[in-house]
Design a protein around this motif. Structure first.
Motif, mmCIF file in Angstrom:
data_model
loop_
_atom_site.group_PDB
_atom_site.id
_atom_site.type_symbol
_atom_site.label_atom_id
_atom_site.label_comp_id
_atom_site.label_asym_id
_atom_site.label_seq_id
_atom_site.Cartn_x
_atom_site.Cartn_y
_atom_site.Cartn_z
ATOM 1 N N GLN A 1 0.806 -1.232 0.000
ATOM 2 C CA GLN A 1 0.000 0.000 0.000
ATOM 3 C C GLN A 1 0.841 1.285 0.000
ATOM 4 N N ARG A 2 1.987 1.259 -0.629
ATOM 5 C CA ARG A 2 2.834 2.452 -0.773
ATOM 6 C C ARG A 2 2.922 2.803 -2.247
ATOM 7 N N ILE A 3 3.124 4.092 -2.554
ATOM 8 C CA ILE A 3 3.137 4.507 -3.964
ATOM 9 C C ILE A 3 4.487 5.033 -4.446
ATOM 10 N N GLY A 4 5.481 5.084 -3.586
ATOM 11 C CA GLY A 4 6.785 5.631 -3.979
ATOM 12 C C GLY A 4 7.391 4.918 -5.170
ATOM 13 N N HIS A 5 7.281 3.613 -5.201
ATOM 14 C CA HIS A 5 7.823 2.842 -6.321
ATOM 15 C C HIS A 5 7.073 3.142 -7.610
ATOM 16 N N LEU A 6 5.762 3.390 -7.501
ATOM 17 C CA LEU A 6 4.972 3.763 -8.688
ATOM 18 C C LEU A 6 5.419 5.112 -9.245
ATOM 19 N N VAL A 7 5.749 6.030 -8.360
ATOM 20 C CA VAL A 7 6.226 7.353 -8.793
ATOM 21 C C VAL A 7 7.516 7.201 -9.591
ATOM 22 N N PHE A 8 8.444 6.392 -9.082
ATOM 23 C CA PHE A 8 9.690 6.167 -9.817
ATOM 24 C C PHE A 8 9.425 5.491 -11.156
ATOM 25 N N GLY A 9 8.478 4.567 -11.186
ATOM 26 C CA GLY A 9 8.132 3.896 -12.444
ATOM 27 C C GLY A 9 7.569 4.852 -13.469
ATOM 28 N N VAL A 10 6.679 5.739 -13.039
ATOM 29 C CA VAL A 10 6.084 6.721 -13.953
ATOM 30 C C VAL A 10 7.148 7.698 -14.451
ATOM 31 N N ILE A 11 8.032 8.120 -13.561
ATOM 32 C CA ILE A 11 9.119 9.017 -13.970
ATOM 33 C C ILE A 11 10.022 8.323 -14.989
ATOM 34 N N ILE B 1 15.358 1.892 -9.148
ATOM 35 C CA ILE B 1 15.011 2.373 -7.808
ATOM 36 C C ILE B 1 13.592 1.951 -7.452
ATOM 37 N N GLY B 2 12.662 2.079 -8.411
ATOM 38 C CA GLY B 2 11.280 1.663 -8.163
ATOM 39 C C GLY B 2 11.180 0.184 -7.834
ATOM 40 N N HIS B 3 11.882 -0.650 -8.592
ATOM 41 C CA HIS B 3 11.873 -2.084 -8.314
ATOM 42 C C HIS B 3 12.509 -2.390 -6.963
ATOM 43 N N PHE B 4 13.598 -1.687 -6.644
ATOM 44 C CA PHE B 4 14.250 -1.913 -5.349
ATOM 45 C C PHE B 4 13.310 -1.565 -4.203
ATOM 46 N N LEU B 5 12.642 -0.406 -4.285
ATOM 47 C CA LEU B 5 11.704 -0.011 -3.232
ATOM 48 C C LEU B 5 10.564 -1.015 -3.113
ATOM 49 N N ASN B 6 10.036 -1.446 -4.244
ATOM 50 C CA ASN B 6 8.949 -2.419 -4.236
ATOM 51 C C ASN B 6 9.396 -3.719 -3.568
ATOM 52 N N TRP B 7 10.572 -4.180 -3.915
ATOM 53 C CA TRP B 7 11.114 -5.401 -3.316
ATOM 54 C C TRP B 7 11.297 -5.216 -1.805
ATOM 55 N N LYS B 8 11.878 -4.083 -1.409
ATOM 56 C CA LYS B 8 12.144 -3.812 0.002
ATOM 57 C C LYS B 8 10.838 -3.766 0.803
ATOM 58 N N TRP B 9 9.832 -3.094 0.265
ATOM 59 C CA TRP B 9 8.579 -2.940 0.993
ATOM 60 C C TRP B 9 7.730 -4.216 0.971
ATOM 61 N N SER B 10 7.937 -5.070 -0.013
ATOM 62 C CA SER B 10 7.143 -6.293 -0.128
ATOM 63 C C SER B 10 7.721 -7.461 0.655
#
Length: 120
Positions: free
Chosen positions: A63-73, A103-112
């Motif tokens: 339920q975090r969106i930071g990784h989505l922001v990096f993906g869109v960028i 970075i987006g994938h790393f954040l997603n992995w870390k948070w998941s």
């Protein structure tokens, strides 16, 4: 999946950074297809599809969106900025776009990590 996304995003960035330097050696190695624009478009499509799948799945888990922001960028840089800048700046823009995906994938992995088993 995020490790695959990080690897594919990094491979895309490396491909675009090294392509200008290696273009002169491609005919010698018989790898003419690598310099074709369809290869670049295919890599961007693979990166975007893998990111969409893993990022949306990750959002459902953490339920975090930071990784989505990096993906869109990253996607905006690769689809909108790279085609409009000059050839001398395109490798730099590609590096930033690919790095945003990593970075987006790393954040997603870390948070998941560890949360997938605890979902209801």
């Amino acid at each position: 999946m995020d490790f695959a996304g990080m690897g594919l995003s990094a491979a895309c960035a490396v491909h675009c950074l090294l392509a200008p330097a290696l273009l002169s050696t491609i005919p010698l190695a018989g790898l003419k297809f690598i310099s074709h624009e369809a290869v670049e478009s295919g890599m961007i499509a693979l990166v975007a599809l893998l990111a969409a799948f893993t990022f949306l799945n990750g959002y459902r888990i953490h339920q975090r969106i930071g990784h989505l922001v990096f993906g869109v960028i990253g996607l905006a840089i690769l689809l909108l900025l790279c085609p409009t800048v000059g050839e001398s700046i395109e490798p730099i823009a590609t590096l930033f776009g690919g790095s945003a995906f990593v970075i987006g994938h790393f954040l997603n992995w870390k948070w998941s990590r560890g949360k997938a088993c605890h979902r209801v």
